[in-house]
Write an enzyme that holds these catalytic residues in place. Structure first.
Site, PDB file in Angstrom:
ATOM      1  N   ARG A   9       0.840  -1.188   0.000  1.00 49.56           N
ATOM      2  CA  ARG A   9       0.000   0.000   0.000  1.00 49.56           C
ATOM      3  C   ARG A   9       0.880   1.245   0.000  1.00 49.56           C
ATOM      4  O   ARG A   9       2.031   1.196   0.431  1.00 49.56           O
ATOM      5  CB  ARG A   9      -0.905   0.026   1.241  1.00 49.56           C
ATOM      6  CG  ARG A   9      -1.853  -1.157   1.353  1.00 49.56           C
ATOM      7  CD  ARG A   9      -2.961  -1.041   0.321  1.00 49.56           C
ATOM      8  NE  ARG A   9      -3.987  -2.059   0.498  1.00 49.56           N
ATOM      9  CZ  ARG A   9      -4.056  -3.185  -0.193  1.00 49.56           C
ATOM     10  NH1 ARG A   9      -3.123  -3.466  -1.093  1.00 49.56           N
ATOM     11  NH2 ARG A   9      -5.038  -4.035   0.012  1.00 49.56           N
ATOM     12  N   THR A  10       0.293   2.340  -0.461  1.00 45.62           N
ATOM     13  CA  THR A  10       0.989   3.624  -0.360  1.00 45.62           C
ATOM     14  C   THR A  10       0.958   4.066   1.095  1.00 45.62           C
ATOM     15  O   THR A  10      -0.100   4.431   1.617  1.00 45.62           O
ATOM     16  CB  THR A  10       0.314   4.685  -1.252  1.00 45.62           C
ATOM     17  OG1 THR A  10       0.315   4.226  -2.598  1.00 45.62           O
ATOM     18  CG2 THR A  10       1.065   6.005  -1.170  1.00 45.62           C
ATOM     19  N   LEU A  11       2.086   4.005   1.734  1.00 46.11           N
ATOM     20  CA  LEU A  11       2.157   4.338   3.160  1.00 46.11           C
ATOM     21  C   LEU A  11       2.516   5.799   3.393  1.00 46.11           C
ATOM     22  O   LEU A  11       2.268   6.332   4.478  1.00 46.11           O
ATOM     23  CB  LEU A  11       3.190   3.441   3.844  1.00 46.11           C
ATOM     24  CG  LEU A  11       2.928   1.937   3.755  1.00 46.11           C
ATOM     25  CD1 LEU A  11       4.051   1.165   4.440  1.00 46.11           C
ATOM     26  CD2 LEU A  11       1.592   1.591   4.380  1.00 46.11           C
ATOM     27  N   TRP A 116      -4.049   9.477  -1.558  1.00 41.57           N
ATOM     28  CA  TRP A 116      -3.533  10.509  -0.658  1.00 41.57           C
ATOM     29  C   TRP A 116      -3.733  11.895  -1.261  1.00 41.57           C
ATOM     30  O   TRP A 116      -2.772  12.589  -1.608  1.00 41.57           O
ATOM     31  CB  TRP A 116      -2.059  10.264  -0.355  1.00 41.57           C
ATOM     32  CG  TRP A 116      -1.829   9.058   0.506  1.00 41.57           C
ATOM     33  CD1 TRP A 116      -1.991   7.754   0.154  1.00 41.57           C
ATOM     34  CD2 TRP A 116      -1.413   9.060   1.873  1.00 41.57           C
ATOM     35  NE1 TRP A 116      -1.687   6.932   1.214  1.00 41.57           N
ATOM     36  CE2 TRP A 116      -1.333   7.706   2.282  1.00 41.57           C
ATOM     37  CE3 TRP A 116      -1.093  10.068   2.786  1.00 41.57           C
ATOM     38  CZ2 TRP A 116      -0.956   7.335   3.564  1.00 41.57           C
ATOM     39  CZ3 TRP A 116      -0.712   9.700   4.071  1.00 41.57           C
ATOM     40  CH2 TRP A 116      -0.648   8.346   4.452  1.00 41.57           C
TER      41      TRP A 116
END
Length: 236
Positions: A9-11, A116
Site C-alpha cells: 500500500r501507499t504508506l 492521498w
C-alpha cells in the site's frame, strides 16, 4: 512476482502538491493553485498542473500525492467516456462528479489503501454554481469557498473576511491573488507559478498561468484572458 509486493500500500506520499484555493463568484467558479511538486522536502518540479477540467461543466483541483491524482483523473476519464456513450443529450454536472469522488475516496479508505489527496470540485451547470471538497478518508462538504493544505489555515480566514455573495470576477481574482501571495510567503512548498481556472455561466473554462515575481499582480492579465479566451503564460 513476489506475492508480498501484490499487497503493498501507499504508506506515505512522495511527490506532493500544496494548497488549492477556490471561490464562488457572481457568475461562476474561480480556482487557483501553484504549480510546485515537492519530492519530500525538496521542491523538485515547478510546472505541475494540479487543476483540470472534467467533462463540460466541472473543474477539479488536488493537493497531495501527484500519482494518486493521476489515478483519479484516469477514473474520471472512464466515467466521462461512459456517460458520453449514452448520447442522451445529458452530461454529468459538478454535483454528480463530486458525489462520485466521495464514494471513490471512502471506498479506498475502507480498503486501507487510500488515495492521498484532498480534492476540490467546482463547476456550473444549468446556471447553478457548485463548489465542494473531499479529503482522503471521504469527509466531504459544500461551501462558498474552500481551501486545502496550508491554505485551509492561512487562506480561509482571508476568504471568510472578504468573500461576499455578489463577488465580481475581478474581485474574485484579486481575492485569490491575495491568498496565493500569503501562501507563497508562508508555505515552503509553494512556487511563484500560479495556475488559475474559471468556469462561468456560459459553461466555458479558461486557463491563466502566470509566472512572475511575487510583487507582480496577475490582475493585469485579466483583460487579455477575457478578450481572447486564450491561455497566457508570463515569463519572469
Amino acid at each position: 512476482m513476489d506475492p508480498v509486493a501484490e499487497t503493498q500500500r501507499t504508506l506515505y506520499p512522495y511527490v506532493t502538491g500544496s494548497s488549492v484555493v477556490a471561490v464562488k463568484y457572481k457568475d461562476g467558479i474561480l480556482m487557483a493553485a501553484d504549480m510546485g511538486g515537492s519530492y519530500g522536502s525538496t521542491l523538485r518540479y515547478k510546472s505541475v498542473e494540479r487543476i483540470k477540467p472534467i467533462g463540460k461543466h466541472s473543474l477539479l483541483g488536488a493537493s497531495g500525492e501527484i500519482s494518486d491524482f493521476q489515478e483519479i483523473l484516469h477514473y474520471l476519464d472512464e466515467l466521462i467516456l461512459y456517460d458520453n456513450m449514452w448520447d442522451d443529450g445529458n452530461s454529468l454536472g459538478p454535483k454528480e462528479v463530486h458525489n462520485y469522488l466521495t464514494r471513490v475516496m471512502y471506498n479506498r479508505r475502507n480498503k486501507f489503501n487510500p488515495l492521498w489527496n484532498t480534492l476540490v470540485l467546482g463547476g456550473v451547470k444549468n446556471g447553478q454554481k457548485y463548489l465542494g471538497m473531499v479529503n482522503m478518508i471521504g469527509i466531504n462538504f459544500e461551501d462558498n469557498h474552500v481551501a486545502t493544505g496550508l491554505g485551509n489555515h492561512l487562506a480561509r480566514p482571508i476568504l471568510r473576511d472578504e468573500w461576499h455573495e455578489n463577488l465580481t470576477f475581478e474581485e474574485g481574482v484579486k481575492l485569490l491573488e491575495k491568498c496565493m501571495r500569503v501562501l507563497l510567503y508562508r508555505d515552503r512548498s509553494a512556487v511563484n507559478k500560479i495556475q488559475v481556472l474559471y468556469c462561468f455561466l456560459f459553461l466555458l473554462c479558461y486557463t491563466l498561468i502566470c509566472s512572475a515575481s511575487p510583487a507582480l499582480s496577475i490582475f493585469h492579465l485579466l483583460k487579455h484572458i477575457v478578450r481572447t479566451g486564450s491561455e497566457v503564460e508570463e515569463k519572469d
